[in-house]
Write a protein that holds these residues in place. Structure first.
Motif, mmCIF file in Angstrom:
data_model
loop_
_atom_site.group_PDB
_atom_site.id
_atom_site.type_symbol
_atom_site.label_atom_id
_atom_site.label_comp_id
_atom_site.label_asym_id
_atom_site.label_seq_id
_atom_site.Cartn_x
_atom_site.Cartn_y
_atom_site.Cartn_z
ATOM 1 N N ASP A 55 -2.030 13.521 4.864
ATOM 2 C CA ASP A 55 -3.221 14.015 4.385
ATOM 3 C C ASP A 55 -4.119 13.231 4.772
ATOM 4 O O ASP A 55 -4.214 12.060 5.004
ATOM 5 N N GLU A 56 -5.206 13.871 5.543
ATOM 6 C CA GLU A 56 -6.312 12.912 6.293
ATOM 7 C C GLU A 56 -6.823 12.021 5.623
ATOM 8 O O GLU A 56 -7.097 10.842 5.874
ATOM 9 N N ALA A 57 -7.463 12.240 4.160
ATOM 10 C CA ALA A 57 -8.146 11.145 3.673
ATOM 11 C C ALA A 57 -7.268 10.217 3.183
ATOM 12 O O ALA A 57 -7.647 9.039 3.151
ATOM 13 N N VAL A 111 -2.501 5.093 -3.187
ATOM 14 C CA VAL A 111 -3.581 6.017 -2.636
ATOM 15 C C VAL A 111 -3.112 7.545 -2.363
ATOM 16 O O VAL A 111 -2.175 7.781 -2.101
ATOM 17 N N GLY A 112 -4.033 8.073 -3.198
ATOM 18 C CA GLY A 112 -3.684 9.650 -3.331
ATOM 19 C C GLY A 112 -4.760 10.563 -3.225
ATOM 20 O O GLY A 112 -5.982 10.136 -3.349
ATOM 21 N N PRO A 113 -4.431 11.735 -2.442
ATOM 22 C CA PRO A 113 -5.715 12.628 -2.480
ATOM 23 C C PRO A 113 -6.642 12.952 -3.761
ATOM 24 O O PRO A 113 -7.771 13.031 -3.725
ATOM 25 N N ARG A 114 -5.782 13.032 -4.743
ATOM 26 C CA ARG A 114 -6.425 13.333 -6.028
ATOM 27 C C ARG A 114 -7.367 12.157 -6.439
ATOM 28 O O ARG A 114 -8.729 12.423 -6.662
ATOM 29 N N GLY A 115 -6.962 11.032 -6.324
ATOM 30 C CA GLY A 115 -8.035 9.856 -6.755
ATOM 31 C C GLY A 115 -9.090 9.584 -5.794
ATOM 32 O O GLY A 115 -10.081 9.429 -6.105
ATOM 33 N N LEU A 116 -8.802 9.925 -4.387
ATOM 34 C CA LEU A 116 -9.988 9.732 -3.364
ATOM 35 C C LEU A 116 -11.141 10.656 -3.696
ATOM 36 O O LEU A 116 -12.122 10.493 -3.356
ATOM 37 N N LYS A 117 -10.736 11.958 -4.297
ATOM 38 C CA LYS A 117 -11.816 12.870 -4.560
ATOM 39 C C LYS A 117 -12.735 12.306 -5.395
ATOM 40 O O LYS A 117 -14.040 12.500 -5.313
ATOM 41 N N ASN A 118 -12.239 11.427 -6.320
ATOM 42 C CA ASN A 118 -13.216 10.602 -7.317
ATOM 43 C C ASN A 118 -13.526 9.145 -6.705
ATOM 44 O O ASN A 118 -14.164 8.451 -7.453
ATOM 45 N N ILE A 124 0.696 -1.297 -0.093
ATOM 46 C CA ILE A 124 -0.013 -0.100 -0.222
ATOM 47 C C ILE A 124 0.935 1.086 0.026
ATOM 48 O O ILE A 124 1.630 1.334 0.924
ATOM 49 N N VAL A 125 0.696 2.027 -0.960
ATOM 50 C CA VAL A 125 1.558 3.171 -1.049
ATOM 51 C C VAL A 125 0.699 4.285 -1.045
ATOM 52 O O VAL A 125 -0.468 4.732 -1.708
ATOM 53 N N ASN A 126 1.189 5.171 0.108
ATOM 54 C CA ASN A 126 0.516 6.430 0.421
ATOM 55 C C ASN A 126 1.183 7.522 -0.107
ATOM 56 O O ASN A 126 2.286 7.797 0.229
ATOM 57 N N LEU A 127 0.400 8.308 -1.208
ATOM 58 C CA LEU A 127 1.149 9.328 -1.964
ATOM 59 C C LEU A 127 1.706 10.709 -0.993
ATOM 60 O O LEU A 127 2.293 11.114 -1.539
ATOM 61 N N LYS A 128 0.448 10.718 -0.117
ATOM 62 C CA LYS A 128 0.639 11.886 0.667
ATOM 63 C C LYS A 128 0.432 11.668 2.192
ATOM 64 O O LYS A 128 -0.696 11.750 2.791
#
Ligand code: P5A
Length: 445
Positions: free
Chosen positions: A358-360, A406-413, A351-355
């Motif tokens: 970042d809470e989300a 996993v990154g904030p941008r993808g999570l928005k979608n 699992i790679v956390n890109l940020k």
């Protein structure tokens, strides 16, 4: 496992001492560290793969009806004097004296020790057939230890020994081992081809080596290309069924496939020219039938149905458990690192956390980690405060077959990215769908 809390000492530089790719990658991925020539410490990541391989070997041995046990690494020289091998074995044997000046040795193999156990307890043909095995460290003071765990001095081996009343029964044990080995290697994602070989210091005329084709292999091999089309697959095998096991042996050994020691130009000439292949291979196992060689020398007899004392027929069977890590990597890697087959991977999914922070993103990673863990899988979560590029490079190097990014941008979608290490293909999925897909993949392994 969270990477921030793990011990994964990856190397940025390519170690100069490593000549072949598997050795380089094992050092770079922080799997092993040389302790002295041909002797290694198994760092956590390497240890995990070693245990996965060991587990497959145990499961397949027990499925075949073979009984696990454990013998010591140090042996008394006296037993080896009985078999005559104490003098024959030569400089490969590490000889040790204890404080009472008794001759001991670090076992290179266990035919003598197991024969002694057998003769101490078994008296009657009614207790046969019997196959005992263990997975234990061995020591061979190789002239040229090299290529990391491929040719170590200390190495981990599964060794099994069968005891049978007749030659026919012992040959069934031989066939049973061949079948169980084919299954074991396939579960590890390897094609290991049984090839007619030479008995060497173990002895016996019936012997096959299992070879994984690889340019860096130490053995020269000659084979009919038709053998590489054979796969064992998920056949239903009854290990007590003599004909069925003999049928598998016949199927996998009737085409020409030999190591250079037994290569025969006359027979080779009968192989259609367009199917003749000369290549190199890594020996990942060997099976032997050697009849009464040890039982006669050491008095391992049983009473047969007519009341006569007869020496038992024996064979021995070995898998190079630690060498297999090298062989698997030789067969499964690219320029970026290792690509573990699902059956032996140290962690099932990265699992790679890109940020990080970042809470989300943090919450989504924690959720994935929980769900994968609850499904019985072991994820490796890169929760370090590092650049995305560095995280990807580490994941590629250590070779986990699946990665969720996993990154904030993808999570928005509402999506994360699931990537296949081997093909490099990625797809965007809802986090739950990514988990479901990974779980389904491993359910089939
Ligand atoms: C069979 C089991 C034997 O020793 N006695 C007990 C028989 N066979 S063998 O072919 O010599 O070894 C079995 C497997 O062990 C691996 N192996 C090694 N691995 C790493 N480093 C070494 N120096 C080494 N020597 C042997 C091989 O995979 C071999 O097939």
């Amino acid at each position: 496992m969270r990477l921030s809390r793990y011990f994964l000492p990856v190397l940025k530089e390519t170690p100069a001492e490593a000549q072949i790719v598997s050795h380089r990658l094992m050092l770079r991925a922080g799997m092993i560290k040389q302790a002295s020539a041909g002797i290694y410490s198994w760092l956590p990541l390497g240890f995990k793969v070693l245990k996965r391989i060991e587990q497959i070997v145990h499961e397949e041995q027990e499925r075949a009806g073979h009984i696990p046990m454990l013998m010591p690494t140090l042996q008394s020289a006296d037993l080896w004097r009985e078999s005559g091998r104490y003098d024959d074995y030569g400089e490969e044997m590490l000889r040790i004296k204890d404080r009472h000046d008794r001759d001991m040795l670090y076992g290179p193999t266990n035919e003598e020790l197991i024969t002694d156990i057998f003769r101490s307890y078994v008296r009657s043909y009614k207790d046969l057939p019997l196959t005992l095995y263990h997975i234990q460290w061995k020591f061979r003071d190789e002239r040229r230890p090299r290529f990391g765990v491929m040719r170590g001095r200390e190495f981990y081996m599964k060794d099994g020994y069968n005891f049978d009343l007749s030659k026919d029964d012992a040959l069934h044990a031989y066939n049973r081992h061949l079948v169980s080995y084919l299954r074991s290697y396939e579960r590890m994602g390897l094609q290991a081809i049984p090839m007619r070989a030479d008995g060497g210091p173990i002895g016996g005329d019936y012997t096959h080596e299992f070879l994984v084709l690889a340019e860096t292999g130490e053995s020269e091999v000659f084979y009919d290309s038709a053998v590489t089309d054979l796969t064992f697959g998920d056949r239903d095998i009854d290990y007590d069924n003599v004909e069925q096991c003999a049928g598998v042996l016949e199927e996998f050994t009737s085409k020409y496939a030999r190591t250079d020691e037994t290569h025969d130009e006359t027979v080779w000439a009968d192989v259609p020219e367009d199917r003749q292949r000369v290549a190199r291979g890594i020996e990942v196992g060997q099976i032997f039938y050697f009849g009464t060689k040890y039982s006669e020398a050491m008095g391992a007899t049983v009473q047969d149905a007519d009341g006569n004392q007869v020496p038992v027929h024996m064979g021995s069977h070995g898998i190079g458990v630690s060498r297999l890590l090298g062989a698997i990597i030789e067969a499964n890697h690219d320029d970026n690192g290792i690509i573990w087959p699902e059956g032996v991977t140290p962690f099932h999914c990265g699992i790679v956390n890109l940020k990080q922070g970042d809470e989300a993103a943090d919450a989504a990673c924690e959720g994935l980690y929980d769900q994968l863990t609850k499904a019985g899988l072991e994820p490796l979560y890169d929760d370090r405060n590092e650049r995305a590029g560095g995280k990807f490079a580490t994941m590629d190097l250590i070779g986990l077959p699946w990665r969720i990014t996993v990154g904030p941008r993808g999570l928005k979608n509402g999506v994360v990215e699931l990537t296949n290490r081997r093909t490099g293909e990625s797809e965007e999925l809802a986090p739950e769908a990514a988990v479901a897909k990974v779980v389904a993949i491993y359910a089939g392994v």
